[in-house]
Design a protein around this motif. Sequence first.
Motif, mmCIF file in Angstrom:
data_model
loop_
_atom_site.group_PDB
_atom_site.id
_atom_site.type_symbol
_atom_site.label_atom_id
_atom_site.label_comp_id
_atom_site.label_asym_id
_atom_site.label_seq_id
_atom_site.Cartn_x
_atom_site.Cartn_y
_atom_site.Cartn_z
ATOM 1 N N TYR A 71 11.579 17.200 -5.749
ATOM 2 C CA TYR A 71 10.252 17.809 -5.786
ATOM 3 C C TYR A 71 9.602 17.591 -4.428
ATOM 4 O O TYR A 71 9.503 16.455 -3.950
ATOM 5 C CB TYR A 71 9.404 17.155 -6.878
ATOM 6 C CG TYR A 71 7.985 17.676 -6.960
ATOM 7 C CD1 TYR A 71 7.692 18.845 -7.638
ATOM 8 C CD2 TYR A 71 6.931 16.989 -6.346
ATOM 9 C CE1 TYR A 71 6.391 19.321 -7.721
ATOM 10 C CE2 TYR A 71 5.631 17.455 -6.417
ATOM 11 C CZ TYR A 71 5.365 18.622 -7.096
ATOM 12 O OH TYR A 71 4.074 19.096 -7.166
ATOM 13 N N GLY A 73 6.445 18.811 -3.486
ATOM 14 C CA GLY A 73 5.043 19.181 -3.483
ATOM 15 C C GLY A 73 4.108 18.087 -3.020
ATOM 16 O O GLY A 73 2.917 18.329 -2.862
ATOM 17 N N ASN A 74 4.603 16.865 -2.820
ATOM 18 C CA ASN A 74 3.746 15.761 -2.389
ATOM 19 C C ASN A 74 4.492 14.930 -1.361
ATOM 20 O O ASN A 74 5.428 14.205 -1.691
ATOM 21 C CB ASN A 74 3.337 14.893 -3.583
ATOM 22 C CG ASN A 74 2.360 13.794 -3.204
ATOM 23 O OD1 ASN A 74 2.243 13.424 -2.041
ATOM 24 N ND2 ASN A 74 1.651 13.258 -4.181
ATOM 25 N N LYS A 102 -5.638 20.323 -6.079
ATOM 26 C CA LYS A 102 -4.552 19.379 -6.346
ATOM 27 C C LYS A 102 -4.783 18.691 -7.684
ATOM 28 O O LYS A 102 -5.901 18.309 -8.021
ATOM 29 C CB LYS A 102 -4.458 18.333 -5.229
ATOM 30 C CG LYS A 102 -3.977 18.887 -3.896
ATOM 31 C CD LYS A 102 -3.747 17.773 -2.901
ATOM 32 C CE LYS A 102 -3.307 18.310 -1.549
ATOM 33 N NZ LYS A 102 -1.967 18.928 -1.624
ATOM 34 N N ASP A 106 -0.012 15.737 -7.322
ATOM 35 C CA ASP A 106 -0.051 16.139 -5.918
ATOM 36 C C ASP A 106 -1.164 15.448 -5.153
ATOM 37 O O ASP A 106 -1.161 15.433 -3.922
ATOM 38 C CB ASP A 106 -0.227 17.655 -5.828
ATOM 39 C CG ASP A 106 1.017 18.400 -6.276
ATOM 40 O OD1 ASP A 106 2.115 17.813 -6.218
ATOM 41 O OD2 ASP A 106 0.899 19.562 -6.712
ATOM 42 N N TYR A 128 -5.641 8.261 -5.620
ATOM 43 C CA TYR A 128 -5.461 9.620 -6.132
ATOM 44 C C TYR A 128 -6.748 10.398 -5.927
ATOM 45 O O TYR A 128 -7.844 9.842 -5.926
ATOM 46 C CB TYR A 128 -5.030 9.628 -7.607
ATOM 47 C CG TYR A 128 -6.149 9.360 -8.582
ATOM 48 C CD1 TYR A 128 -6.995 10.379 -9.015
ATOM 49 C CD2 TYR A 128 -6.370 8.082 -9.080
ATOM 50 C CE1 TYR A 128 -8.026 10.129 -9.914
ATOM 51 C CE2 TYR A 128 -7.401 7.816 -9.965
ATOM 52 C CZ TYR A 128 -8.224 8.847 -10.380
ATOM 53 O OH TYR A 128 -9.252 8.592 -11.252
ATOM 54 N N THR A 246 12.005 16.870 -10.201
ATOM 55 C CA THR A 246 11.419 17.801 -11.155
ATOM 56 C C THR A 246 12.495 18.463 -12.011
ATOM 57 O O THR A 246 13.619 18.711 -11.549
ATOM 58 C CB THR A 246 10.597 18.884 -10.423
ATOM 59 O OG1 THR A 246 10.019 19.776 -11.373
ATOM 60 C CG2 THR A 246 11.447 19.676 -9.450
#
Length: 423
Positions: A71, A73-74, A102, A106, A128, A246
């Motif tokens: 994954y 995305g981050n 987000k 993310d 976060y 993922t």
Amino acid sequence: MNYLSGFGSHVETEAVDGALPVGRNNPQRPAFGLYAEQFSASAFTMPRHENRRSWLYRMRPTADHPPYAPYDGNALLTATGAPGPLAPNRLRWDPPELPAGKDFVDGLVTMLATRDPADLEGVAFHLYRADRPMEKRIFFSADGELLILPQEGRLHLFTEMGRLDVDPGMMALIPRGIRFRVDLPEGSSRGYVAENYGAPFRLPDLGPIGANGLANPRDFEMPVAAYENVDGDHELVQKQGGALWTATLDHSPLDVVAWHGNVAPCRYDLSRFNTMGTVSFDHPDPSIFTVLTSPSDTPGRANADFVIFPPRWMVAEDTFRPPWFHRNVMSEAMGLIKGEYDAKAEGFRPGGVSLHNIMSGHGPDVDSWRKASEAALKPEKLDGTLAFMVETCWPYRPTDYACEHAQSDYDAAWADFPKARIK
């Protein structure tokens, strides 16, 4: 919303009458065609009083998933700090700005890291920042349990074992491996996440304090069983070895209809902490503020301690009341939920972070020292404040992101102390 009380207690709950088997954990034919699955948060052969496990009765087994793919995305969630020698500098950070678009996954940013998660020791300190709910997306960490502290904006956590509403001033503890989704009832939220790779957090021994005080087990609240019966694509994001992976499921994995055992997600209202302190002179070590501890292999030396500094009365006579100047063998990562921290006059704001690593000299800044030194020592209520610390025996290594965003003038907090006058 109802909750079950008692940290580490064996409890049972069912969302549908008759879903829990009677007298058997793994019957040949569970009710309603459910699947019996044991969730183990400790090794099978741990001593009985340390063995943590729960039985889950779910609509599909968690083994039902396709292969994972990386994954991407981050890029700010990591298992390692910045490369190179670890500088001994004290560091501090301003609160992060809220992102746009987000969700919780993310919006995670690793600030400090200690050990490789594969060592099964150490702790990481994340922030976060989220303004979008997790829709048809589920997250879990196989690296460690997650201690989540919202600082701004309430969280709604829908876990495999039920729902938790968590306000600023509360904490949530999600066991390693438990799947959950984060919704945002107020539209956005930011806060802190401590990820414990070592022994699971537990209540500290009270020693001479006796049977009562600090965090009481009955104030920890576990969710009652609740489940989703939802088909269709759901993304499952797993944290493993500091990286994210993922997989796509054809159903929601939050489908546990009933469960029983002694390990589950829980929440705790930090205002219920029974604070201890001196009623004569001096004040005890900050360990008196420990909510939860993760022990290491060395007795008395914590892999991680979760410590809070809540509102409290200050009554000590002939005593410098804020935290004293000190150095120690533990590393201290601190956050501020609200108000002001009594050892810092400015520069440490709610949502911010500070780091004092092993043997770093620290304590009150000049203004706080002068104010406390000159104060008339009457009983005083320290109110409207809530700070916390995640202390560990391992040195914290700041990440590249943390190094790039640190305050440039933190050392100035200890500049210009007047020299002592010796005759």
